[in-house]
Design a protein around this motif. Structure first.
Motif, PDB file in Angstrom:
ATOM      1  N   LEU A  75      -1.400   3.023 -12.206  1.00 29.41           N
ATOM      2  CA  LEU A  75      -1.149   1.705 -11.619  1.00 29.41           C
ATOM      3  C   LEU A  75      -1.460   0.599 -12.626  1.00 29.41           C
ATOM      4  O   LEU A  75      -0.695  -0.368 -12.759  1.00 29.41           O
ATOM      5  N   LEU A  76      -2.570   0.740 -13.351  1.00 27.20           N
ATOM      6  CA  LEU A  76      -2.932  -0.257 -14.343  1.00 27.20           C
ATOM      7  C   LEU A  76      -1.887  -0.327 -15.465  1.00 27.20           C
ATOM      8  O   LEU A  76      -1.574  -1.414 -15.976  1.00 27.20           O
ATOM      9  N   SER A  77      -1.329   0.831 -15.816  1.00 27.39           N
ATOM     10  CA  SER A  77      -0.338   0.862 -16.902  1.00 27.39           C
ATOM     11  C   SER A  77       0.975   0.188 -16.512  1.00 27.39           C
ATOM     12  O   SER A  77       1.776  -0.160 -17.375  1.00 27.39           O
ATOM     13  N   ARG A  78       1.211   0.010 -15.209  1.00 21.48           N
ATOM     14  CA  ARG A  78       2.419  -0.710 -14.784  1.00 21.48           C
ATOM     15  C   ARG A  78       2.350  -2.180 -15.207  1.00 21.48           C
ATOM     16  O   ARG A  78       3.376  -2.815 -15.419  1.00 21.48           O
ATOM     17  N   ILE A 135       0.842  -1.208   0.000  1.00 21.15           N
ATOM     18  CA  ILE A 135       0.000   0.000   0.000  1.00 21.15           C
ATOM     19  C   ILE A 135       0.870   1.248   0.000  1.00 21.15           C
ATOM     20  O   ILE A 135       0.623   2.215  -0.751  1.00 21.15           O
ATOM     21  N   ASP A 136       1.908   1.257   0.853  1.00 22.62           N
ATOM     22  CA  ASP A 136       2.797   2.426   0.925  1.00 22.62           C
ATOM     23  C   ASP A 136       3.462   2.689  -0.418  1.00 22.62           C
ATOM     24  O   ASP A 136       3.580   3.847  -0.851  1.00 22.62           O
ATOM     25  N   VAL A 171      -2.095  -9.987  -5.770  1.00 25.19           N
ATOM     26  CA  VAL A 171      -2.932  -9.299  -4.781  1.00 25.19           C
ATOM     27  C   VAL A 171      -3.278  -7.898  -5.279  1.00 25.19           C
ATOM     28  O   VAL A 171      -4.426  -7.442  -5.185  1.00 25.19           O
ATOM     29  N   VAL A 172      -2.294  -7.215  -5.838  1.00 26.84           N
ATOM     30  CA  VAL A 172      -2.526  -5.855  -6.360  1.00 26.84           C
ATOM     31  C   VAL A 172      -3.514  -5.913  -7.529  1.00 26.84           C
ATOM     32  O   VAL A 172      -4.414  -5.059  -7.634  1.00 26.84           O
TER      33      VAL A 172
END
Length: 379
Positions: free
Chosen positions: A135-138, A18-19, A53-54
């Motif tokens: 985040l999705l693009s990672r 999360i961090d 998990v992510v």
């Protein structure tokens, strides 16, 4: 093993992730790449457990947004949908249109051929949050081709890409009935010529708008059975595809040869769920009979599975073992055995039924107790 290491300190792992996500410092790990060959060759790219998990977290946020967009004929990877519901949907239409034809379409190398520039235009139509998009693009960069097989977000995005076709079928071409499951689509109509022209129109559309091609397509009357979602779908019944049966027999034979009862039991449980949805009683008894006898060898084993479909199937096997039919027909030496009933000189076969209680006695039943159990469990 990876899951157990993660689970041991799951609180710490989750907070660390999360961090990193909040700080914009999160980066997925390396893929574990391997190849599977059943039912066909596929290269699978599995992420480390932390990254899975992510992906679940991302899916939990954006999945419901796209669920509100997807159309009724889309059946893959959606709540209350799936293969069995898709089969029922197609069969329901056939029963209302018994003289219909089908157009079957399969995208070629679908996951590897998805144009991510086009895909991201679809994504950004509904998702506006910059951090979510980043985040999705990672996991799925905005340029290039392909989605990695074996990722949860790949399944969702493959559906988003397929929605381009769904939208064209419904809102532009006004096609009355279609059903799509990822890269497989079936369109039904009473007019064969309409389907011929539609196939030509869709070939142009997917080439220009989706940068895709068909691997194969076919048009036929529904009386041939529609090969879709693992079944051959007819108006009044469903059969398993021959390839599925051959593959299942091969796996069962391998597990029996290795005497791997755990893998055998797990496979039988999964495949029984596939079998019982089709009209497959005789096939089920034939294919699963020997493996069940290998796994269930005592009354204790049998009692352990009470209340399951496996238990009912095994009772049927025991029931079949109680009667042995012996051919008692006696023919003269010059008798023509090609004669049929009604022909002069025809001699009917005479079978004698002989009770054999040895198998049910092995499982601690006498005849009366076993017949009582049959009535309770099988009606």
């Amino acid at each position: 093993m990876e899951y157990l290491r993660y689970k041991e300190y799951d609180g710490k792992h989750i907070h660390d992730t999360i961090d990193r996500v909040v700080a914009g410092q999160y980066h997925p790990g390396e893929f574990n790449v391997f190849t599977v060959y059943d039912p066909k060759k596929r290269i699978v790219r599995a992420l480390p457990f932390r990254d899975r998990v992510v992906q679940h977290a991302i899916h939990n946020v954006i999945g419901p947004i796209f669920e509100g967009v997807f159309l009724h004929g889309s059946y893959a990877c959606r709540p209350e949908r799936g293969t069995h519901e898709g089969v029922k949907y197609v069969q329901a239409y056939l029963r209302k249109h018994p003289n219909s034809y089908y157009l079957k379409l399969d995208f070629k190398d679908y996951f590897n051929s998805i144009d991510r520039t086009i895909l991201w235009k679809e994504v950004e139509r509904k998702i506006r949050c910059p951090k979510t998009l980043d985040l999705l693009s990672r996991f799925h960069p905005k340029e290039g081709k392909g989605l990695p097989v074996g990722n949860l977000t790949s399944q969702l995005l493959a559906n988003v890409y397929g929605h381009i076709l769904d939208r064209h079928l419904t809102h532009v071409l006004k096609v009355p009935f279609w059903c799509r499951y990822i890269d497989d689509t079936v369109i039904l109509s009473d007019d064969r010529e309409y389907l011929v022209n539609l196939q030509k129109e869709l070939t142009k559309f997917i080439d220009t708008e989706m940068k895709l091609r068909w691997s194969r397509w076919s048009i036929a009357h529904n009386s041939r059975g529609i090969n879709f979602l693992g079944y051959r779908i007819f108006i009044k019944y469903k059969l398993l595809r021959r390839r599925s049966v051959v593959g299942a027999k091969r796996k069962i034979r391998q597990y029996l040869q290795k005497d791997d009862k755990i893998k055998l039991k797990n496979f039988m449980g999964a495949w029984r769920g596939h079998l019982i949805f089709a009209n497959s009683y005789n096939l089920r008894m034939k294919i699963l009979g020997e493996p069940m006898k290998r796994i269930i060898q005592s009354r204790k084993d049998l009692d352990a599975i009470k209340g399951t479909q496996e238990y009912k199937d095994f009772l049927e096997l025991l029931k079949g073992s109680m009667v042995v039919k012996r051919d008692m027909a006696q023919y003269p030496e010059d008798y023509d055995q090609n004669l049929k009933e009604g022909d002069d000189g025809f001699i009917p076969k005479d079978f004698q039924e002989v009770e054999d209680l040895s198998t049910i006695e092995k499982f601690g039943y006498n005849k009366e107790e076993f017949e009582d159990e049959l009535r309770r469990r099988l009606g």
